[in-house]
Design a protein around this motif. Structure first.
Motif, PDB file in Angstrom:
ATOM      1  N   LEU A  49     -20.590 -11.163 -17.730  1.00  0.00           N
ATOM      2  CA  LEU A  49     -19.767 -11.154 -16.520  1.00  0.00           C
ATOM      3  C   LEU A  49     -20.509 -11.759 -15.340  1.00  0.00           C
ATOM      4  CD1 LEU A  49     -18.059  -7.660 -16.862  1.00  0.00           C
ATOM      5  CD2 LEU A  49     -17.122  -9.906 -17.439  1.00  0.00           C
ATOM      6  N   ALA A  50     -21.817 -11.527 -15.268  1.00  0.00           N
ATOM      7  CA  ALA A  50     -22.622 -12.122 -14.196  1.00  0.00           C
ATOM      8  C   ALA A  50     -22.644 -13.648 -14.319  1.00  0.00           C
ATOM      9  CB  ALA A  50     -24.048 -11.568 -14.240  1.00  0.00           C
ATOM     10  N   GLU A  51     -22.712 -14.158 -15.551  1.00  0.00           N
ATOM     11  CA  GLU A  51     -22.681 -15.609 -15.744  1.00  0.00           C
ATOM     12  C   GLU A  51     -21.333 -16.186 -15.321  1.00  0.00           C
ATOM     13  OE1 GLU A  51     -23.861 -16.500 -19.776  1.00  0.00           O
ATOM     14  OE2 GLU A  51     -25.944 -16.708 -19.111  1.00  0.00           O
ATOM     15  N   TYR A  52     -20.255 -15.541 -15.706  1.00  0.00           N
ATOM     16  CA  TYR A  52     -18.929 -16.023 -15.306  1.00  0.00           C
ATOM     17  C   TYR A  52     -18.798 -16.047 -13.778  1.00  0.00           C
ATOM     18  CZ  TYR A  52     -16.693 -16.424 -19.886  1.00  0.00           C
ATOM     19  OH  TYR A  52     -16.326 -16.839 -21.140  1.00  0.00           O
ATOM     20  N   ARG A  53     -19.311 -15.011 -13.108  1.00  0.00           N
ATOM     21  CA  ARG A  53     -19.285 -14.992 -11.637  1.00  0.00           C
ATOM     22  C   ARG A  53     -20.115 -16.141 -11.068  1.00  0.00           C
ATOM     23  NH1 ARG A  53     -19.462  -9.492 -12.342  1.00  0.00           N
ATOM     24  NH2 ARG A  53     -21.728  -9.408 -12.142  1.00  0.00           N
ATOM     25  N   ARG A  54     -21.300 -16.350 -11.636  1.00  0.00           N
ATOM     26  CA  ARG A  54     -22.181 -17.418 -11.155  1.00  0.00           C
ATOM     27  C   ARG A  54     -21.519 -18.782 -11.308  1.00  0.00           C
ATOM     28  NH1 ARG A  54     -26.010 -19.853 -14.167  1.00  0.00           N
ATOM     29  NH2 ARG A  54     -25.996 -18.179 -15.702  1.00  0.00           N
ATOM     30  N   TRP A  55     -20.735 -18.947 -12.339  1.00  0.00           N
ATOM     31  CA  TRP A  55     -20.040 -20.217 -12.571  1.00  0.00           C
ATOM     32  C   TRP A  55     -18.768 -20.335 -11.733  1.00  0.00           C
ATOM     33  CZ3 TRP A  55     -20.561 -18.952 -18.373  1.00  0.00           C
ATOM     34  CH2 TRP A  55     -21.840 -19.281 -18.818  1.00  0.00           C
ATOM     35  N   GLY A  56     -18.387 -19.279 -11.043  1.00  0.00           N
ATOM     36  CA  GLY A  56     -17.229 -19.328 -10.158  1.00  0.00           C
ATOM     37  C   GLY A  56     -15.902 -18.978 -10.811  1.00  0.00           C
ATOM     38  N   TYR A  57     -15.934 -18.369 -11.991  1.00  0.00           N
ATOM     39  CA  TYR A  57     -14.694 -17.982 -12.669  1.00  0.00           C
ATOM     40  C   TYR A  57     -14.247 -16.598 -12.206  1.00  0.00           C
ATOM     41  CZ  TYR A  57     -15.252 -21.947 -15.794  1.00  0.00           C
ATOM     42  OH  TYR A  57     -15.363 -23.209 -16.292  1.00  0.00           O
ATOM     43  N   PRO A  58     -12.943 -16.341 -12.210  1.00  0.00           N
ATOM     44  CA  PRO A  58     -12.454 -15.010 -11.816  1.00  0.00           C
ATOM     45  C   PRO A  58     -12.892 -13.946 -12.830  1.00  0.00           C
ATOM     46  CG  PRO A  58     -10.634 -16.400 -12.566  1.00  0.00           C
ATOM     47  CD  PRO A  58     -11.856 -17.263 -12.529  1.00  0.00           C
ATOM     48  N   GLY A  59     -12.850 -12.695 -12.405  1.00  0.00           N
ATOM     49  CA  GLY A  59     -13.324 -11.589 -13.227  1.00  0.00           C
ATOM     50  C   GLY A  59     -12.618 -11.413 -14.557  1.00  0.00           C
ATOM     51  N   TRP A  60     -11.413 -11.872 -14.669  1.00  0.00           N
ATOM     52  CA  TRP A  60     -10.632 -11.715 -15.901  1.00  0.00           C
ATOM     53  C   TRP A  60     -10.795 -12.896 -16.859  1.00  0.00           C
ATOM     54  CZ3 TRP A  60      -7.610 -15.948 -15.925  1.00  0.00           C
ATOM     55  CH2 TRP A  60      -7.244 -16.495 -14.701  1.00  0.00           C
ATOM     56  N   PHE A  61     -11.506 -13.926 -16.460  1.00  0.00           N
ATOM     57  CA  PHE A  61     -11.528 -15.161 -17.252  1.00  0.00           C
ATOM     58  C   PHE A  61     -12.206 -14.997 -18.615  1.00  0.00           C
ATOM     59  CE2 PHE A  61     -12.514 -19.595 -18.281  1.00  0.00           C
ATOM     60  CZ  PHE A  61     -11.266 -20.140 -18.069  1.00  0.00           C
ATOM     61  N   HIS A  62     -13.105 -14.025 -18.734  1.00  0.00           N
ATOM     62  CA  HIS A  62     -13.739 -13.807 -20.043  1.00  0.00           C
ATOM     63  C   HIS A  62     -12.710 -13.376 -21.082  1.00  0.00           C
ATOM     64  CE1 HIS A  62     -13.987  -9.311 -19.902  1.00  0.00           C
ATOM     65  NE2 HIS A  62     -13.829  -9.557 -18.614  1.00  0.00           N
ATOM     66  N   TYR A  63     -11.622 -12.735 -20.643  1.00  0.00           N
ATOM     67  CA  TYR A  63     -10.551 -12.376 -21.583  1.00  0.00           C
ATOM     68  C   TYR A  63      -9.825 -13.629 -22.087  1.00  0.00           C
ATOM     69  CZ  TYR A  63     -11.090  -7.540 -20.036  1.00  0.00           C
ATOM     70  OH  TYR A  63     -11.588  -6.292 -19.738  1.00  0.00           O
ATOM     71  N   VAL A  64      -9.636 -14.588 -21.221  1.00  0.00           N
ATOM     72  CA  VAL A  64      -8.999 -15.849 -21.621  1.00  0.00           C
ATOM     73  C   VAL A  64      -9.881 -16.553 -22.654  1.00  0.00           C
ATOM     74  CG1 VAL A  64      -8.271 -18.135 -20.825  1.00  0.00           C
ATOM     75  CG2 VAL A  64      -7.782 -16.119 -19.430  1.00  0.00           C
ATOM     76  N   THR A  65     -11.169 -16.652 -22.330  1.00  0.00           N
ATOM     77  CA  THR A  65     -12.100 -17.308 -23.250  1.00  0.00           C
ATOM     78  C   THR A  65     -12.141 -16.574 -24.587  1.00  0.00           C
ATOM     79  OG1 THR A  65     -13.430 -18.020 -21.370  1.00  0.00           O
ATOM     80  CG2 THR A  65     -14.463 -18.124 -23.527  1.00  0.00           C
ATOM     81  N   GLY A  66     -12.243 -15.259 -24.545  1.00  0.00           N
ATOM     82  CA  GLY A  66     -12.288 -14.471 -25.775  1.00  0.00           C
ATOM     83  C   GLY A  66     -11.029 -14.621 -26.609  1.00  0.00           C
ATOM     84  N   PHE A  96     -19.130 -26.775 -22.289  1.00  0.00           N
ATOM     85  CA  PHE A  96     -20.107 -27.837 -22.056  1.00  0.00           C
ATOM     86  C   PHE A  96     -19.982 -28.395 -20.641  1.00  0.00           C
ATOM     87  CE2 PHE A  96     -21.021 -32.427 -22.093  1.00  0.00           C
ATOM     88  CZ  PHE A  96     -22.381 -32.394 -22.391  1.00  0.00           C
ATOM     89  N   LEU A  97     -18.764 -28.695 -20.232  1.00  0.00           N
ATOM     90  CA  LEU A  97     -18.553 -29.251 -18.893  1.00  0.00           C
ATOM     91  C   LEU A  97     -18.944 -28.260 -17.790  1.00  0.00           C
ATOM     92  CD1 LEU A  97     -15.207 -31.168 -19.493  1.00  0.00           C
ATOM     93  CD2 LEU A  97     -17.502 -32.139 -19.174  1.00  0.00           C
ATOM     94  N   THR A  98     -18.656 -26.987 -18.002  1.00  0.00           N
ATOM     95  CA  THR A  98     -19.065 -25.968 -17.038  1.00  0.00           C
ATOM     96  C   THR A  98     -20.585 -25.958 -16.888  1.00  0.00           C
ATOM     97  OG1 THR A  98     -17.162 -24.549 -17.454  1.00  0.00           O
ATOM     98  CG2 THR A  98     -19.126 -23.465 -16.586  1.00  0.00           C
ATOM     99  N   LEU A  99     -21.274 -25.986 -18.007  1.00  0.00           N
ATOM    100  CA  LEU A  99     -22.733 -25.918 -17.975  1.00  0.00           C
ATOM    101  C   LEU A  99     -23.350 -27.183 -17.400  1.00  0.00           C
ATOM    102  CD1 LEU A  99     -23.118 -24.131 -21.389  1.00  0.00           C
ATOM    103  CD2 LEU A  99     -23.625 -23.161 -19.137  1.00  0.00           C
ATOM    104  N   VAL A 100     -22.780 -28.325 -17.696  1.00  0.00           N
ATOM    105  CA  VAL A 100     -23.276 -29.577 -17.121  1.00  0.00           C
ATOM    106  C   VAL A 100     -23.037 -29.587 -15.614  1.00  0.00           C
ATOM    107  CG1 VAL A 100     -22.854 -32.076 -17.019  1.00  0.00           C
ATOM    108  CG2 VAL A 100     -23.149 -30.940 -19.230  1.00  0.00           C
ATOM    109  N   PHE A 101     -21.875 -29.147 -15.183  1.00  0.00           N
ATOM    110  CA  PHE A 101     -21.552 -29.090 -13.760  1.00  0.00           C
ATOM    111  C   PHE A 101     -22.558 -28.218 -13.004  1.00  0.00           C
ATOM    112  CE2 PHE A 101     -19.340 -27.172 -10.125  1.00  0.00           C
ATOM    113  CZ  PHE A 101     -18.946 -28.320  -9.448  1.00  0.00           C
ATOM    114  N   HIS A 102     -23.018 -27.153 -13.652  1.00  0.00           N
ATOM    115  CA  HIS A 102     -23.971 -26.238 -13.032  1.00  0.00           C
ATOM    116  C   HIS A 102     -25.417 -26.580 -13.390  1.00  0.00           C
ATOM    117  CE1 HIS A 102     -21.074 -23.588 -11.127  1.00  0.00           C
ATOM    118  NE2 HIS A 102     -20.313 -23.803 -12.192  1.00  0.00           N
ATOM    119  N   ARG A 103     -25.615 -27.742 -13.987  1.00  0.00           N
ATOM    120  CA  ARG A 103     -26.938 -28.286 -14.321  1.00  0.00           C
ATOM    121  C   ARG A 103     -27.750 -27.368 -15.234  1.00  0.00           C
ATOM    122  NH1 ARG A 103     -26.884 -30.543  -8.629  1.00  0.00           N
ATOM    123  NH2 ARG A 103     -26.388 -32.722  -9.037  1.00  0.00           N
ATOM    124  N   GLU A 104     -27.075 -26.725 -16.153  1.00  0.00           N
ATOM    125  CA  GLU A 104     -27.751 -25.888 -17.150  1.00  0.00           C
ATOM    126  C   GLU A 104     -27.874 -26.706 -18.434  1.00  0.00           C
ATOM    127  OE1 GLU A 104     -26.309 -21.835 -17.415  1.00  0.00           O
ATOM    128  OE2 GLU A 104     -25.603 -21.937 -15.337  1.00  0.00           O
TER     129      GLU A 104
END
Length: 122
Positions: free
Chosen positions: A43-60, A91-99
């Motif tokens: 959840l901390a990673e999703y917040r750091r990437w700027g996703y809403p709190g419920w987005f992990h449910y969408v991904t899951g 991949f695009l999320t991680l590249v955007f955040h330079r990870e």
């Protein structure tokens, strides 16, 4: 020793591509469950990437759907395409955040999906 339908020992009838397909099904099932559970670190990673709190449910949900679709022969290509879309977004999320190092994993899974579902004709 188990004998397959083709008269060979079971372990000799398993192809590398078939094994890869089942490894991918297991990966997406596990990833989907972990995303649905939403550990504090995730959840901390999703917040750091700027996703809403419920987005992990969408991904899951998308990952679990991909696993279920890939597990059936009639829907396997659709499931692989869905999984590839999820991995491309990761991949695009991680590249955007330079990870950069972290981005290598979803890229590897993306290409594994392509390899697992591509039929090469001689």
């Amino acid at each position: 020793m188990s004998i397959s339908a083709y008269g060979k020992p079971l372990w000799k009838s398993i192809t590398w591509r078939g094994l890869l397909q089942w490894v991918l099904v297991a990966f997406f099932a596990l990833a989907g469950l972990l995303n649905m559970l939403g550990t504090a670190a995730l959840l901390a990673e999703y917040r750091r990437w700027g996703y809403p709190g419920w987005f992990h449910y969408v991904t899951g949900t998308l990952e679990l759907s991909s696993a279920l679709l890939q597990a059936r022969r009639t829907t396997a290509k659709v499931g692989a395409a869905l999984g590839a879309a999820v991995m491309a977004a990761a991949f695009l999320t991680l590249v955007f955040h330079r990870e950069w190092l972290h981005a290598a994993f979803p890229l590897t899974v993306f290409f594994a999906l392509i390899v697992s579902r591509t039929t090469i004709q001689p």
